[in-house]
Design an enzyme around this catalytic site. Structure first.
Site, PDB file in Angstrom:
ATOM      1  N   CYS A  65      62.416  31.043  97.013  1.00 40.92           N
ATOM      2  CA  CYS A  65      61.200  30.247  97.223  1.00 40.92           C
ATOM      3  C   CYS A  65      61.430  29.061  98.154  1.00 40.92           C
ATOM      4  O   CYS A  65      60.464  28.443  98.610  1.00 40.92           O
ATOM      5  CB  CYS A  65      60.638  29.787  95.882  1.00 40.92           C
ATOM      6  SG  CYS A  65      60.164  31.202  94.869  1.00 40.92           S
ATOM      7  N   HIS A 116      56.126  23.900  96.674  1.00 43.09           N
ATOM      8  CA  HIS A 116      56.121  25.338  96.435  1.00 43.09           C
ATOM      9  C   HIS A 116      55.159  25.652  95.284  1.00 43.09           C
ATOM     10  O   HIS A 116      55.117  24.945  94.288  1.00 43.09           O
ATOM     11  CB  HIS A 116      57.541  25.794  96.083  1.00 43.09           C
ATOM     12  CG  HIS A 116      57.608  27.193  95.581  1.00 43.09           C
ATOM     13  ND1 HIS A 116      57.092  28.258  96.269  1.00 43.09           N
ATOM     14  CD2 HIS A 116      58.123  27.707  94.438  1.00 43.09           C
ATOM     15  CE1 HIS A 116      57.296  29.365  95.579  1.00 43.09           C
ATOM     16  NE2 HIS A 116      57.918  29.062  94.456  1.00 43.09           N
ATOM     17  N   ASN A 124      52.321  33.182  93.465  1.00 35.68           N
ATOM     18  CA  ASN A 124      53.583  32.728  94.048  1.00 35.68           C
ATOM     19  C   ASN A 124      54.001  33.745  95.119  1.00 35.68           C
ATOM     20  O   ASN A 124      54.434  34.841  94.791  1.00 35.68           O
ATOM     21  CB  ASN A 124      54.636  32.624  92.939  1.00 35.68           C
ATOM     22  CG  ASN A 124      55.986  32.159  93.460  1.00 35.68           C
ATOM     23  OD1 ASN A 124      56.199  32.067  94.667  1.00 35.68           O
ATOM     24  ND2 ASN A 124      56.895  31.889  92.548  1.00 35.68           N
TER      25      ASN A 124
END
Ligand code: UT7
Length: 339
Positions: A122, A262, A292
């Site tokens: 990520c 994020h 996500n």
């Protein structure tokens, strides 16, 4: 003195343009209710996600990356031949090799570029952006293409309710060039805590456990996550990295115009922002529409912020990410796209 030995001056690198791409197909919480034992209420309360986009079969990370990159190159007023360096942050390359950067270079016709993939989960986009910025700042690259792209649906087990509700597919691309003014990267703080490797991983398909009948039957080619320990690490380290970055630059959190973190869970983002003293109106959350998307989340959030008029030239921007590894990143920059 031999000209080739003359040190290149260090310049500030800035984002010259930004573009994103998500595949058209939407997977809603209602769709997932039909696939696993979950509910729209649970997903929205625990994560903030309402829907995510996923690819059709045969569409790969390089396709998403190419769509975002073409637009980013055009928005910067460039052609693919102007690009001299490509970094693709991804955890879901089209294949183990060649790199997605090579596949992207061919798709774009970026005939003067070299490049590679960067795996930081990520933190893929933030690590790629900070790396490319150094290339631009040193003068080694004039126009760098930085991509964060993932097809998470290719490694998600849609029978595992603890992970399948979380992820989506998407990509973002930026052009990084030298800044002639205040706009650009001010500082960044990246680090790794490799002890967290087991908490979020795809156990098989690499050299340790190559694909076999056993790994397939054991469903080891999918994302496995200890959600709670990742959650705790993410909250603590998003805050720590940002706090240390702000402190060493003598900047008070109240001076931050926008916080783009994020997008893994809106509770992580809100909690970190609250601990840093950044109010809700300065926090970007768009996880409800995309889930996500791993390396895609930061450019997708930046793009929404620009479109909504929340991120303007001259704004002081704080970006943060935590990903599998664990990888951690915080970036401070002065925003300023090409007019
Ligand atoms: O981007 C990479 C980094 N990743 C992250 O940052 C993710 C970090 N972790 C998280 O965001 C959260 O831990 C999750 C969203 C993954 C899970 O939320 P949680 O509040 O930590 O839930 P939990 O794992 O403690 O589970 C609570 C309950 C459990 O049931 P019991 O044991 O209390 O009966 C789970 O089995 O919720 C259950 N559960 C679900 N229920 C309905 C887990 N997944 C689901 C689901 N639907 N999809």
């Amino acid at each position: 003195m031999n000209a080739s030995l003359t040190p290149r001056p260090v310049r500030r690198a800035r984002i010259a343009s930004l573009a994103t791409y998500v595949p058209p197909k939407v997977l809603s919480n209602a769709d997932l209710e039909k696939m696993v034992d979950t509910s729209d209420e649970w997903i929205r309360q625990r994560t903030g996600i309402r829907e995510r986009h996923i690819v059709d079969p045969g569409v790969a990370t390089s396709d998403l990356a190419a769509a975002a990159s073409r637009e980013a190159i055009a928005r910067a007023g460039l052609t693919p031949s102007d690009i001299d360096f490509i970094v693709v942050g991804t955890t879901t390359p089209d294949m183990l090799f060649p790199s997605t950067a090579c596949l992207l270079q061919a798709k774009l016709g970026a005939d003067h570029a070299w490049g590679y993939d960067l795996l930081a989960a990520c933190s893929g986009f933030t690590y790629a952006l900070t790396t490319a910025s150094q290339m631009v700042a040193s003068g080694a690259s004039r126009y760098a293409l930085v991509v964060g792209a993932d097809v998470m649906s290719s490694i998600i087990d849609y029978t595992d309710r603890t992970t399948c509700v979380l992820f989506g597919d998407g990509a973002g691309a930026v052009i990084v060039e030298a800044s002639d003014g205040e706009a650009g990267m001010i500082d960044f703080l990246n680090y790794v805590d490799g002890h967290g490797g087991d908490a979020l991983c795809m156990p098989a398909g690499g050299s340790l456990r190559p694909a076999s009948k056993e790994t397939i039957e054991g469903r080891l080619h999918y994302v496995k996550q200890d959600g709670q320990s990742v959650f705790r690490f993410a909250v603590r380290n998003t805050e720590d990295a940002c706090r240390r970055l702000l402190e060493r630059n003598g900047i008070d959190a109240s001076h931050i115009d926008l916080f783009v973190s994020h997008q893994a869970n809106q509770r992580i983002i809100r909690s970190a922002a609250e601990k840093l003293g950044i109010p809700d109106e300065k926090v970007v959350i768009n996880i409800e529409r995309f889930g996500n998307t791993t390396a895609g989340t930061i450019p997708l959030a930046l793009n929404d912020a620009v479109d909504e008029g929340r991120l303007k030239a001259g704004d002081l921007l704080l970006v943060a990410s935590v990903g599998a590894g664990f990888t951690v990143s915080a970036i401070l920059m002065r925003w300023g796209l090409k007019a």
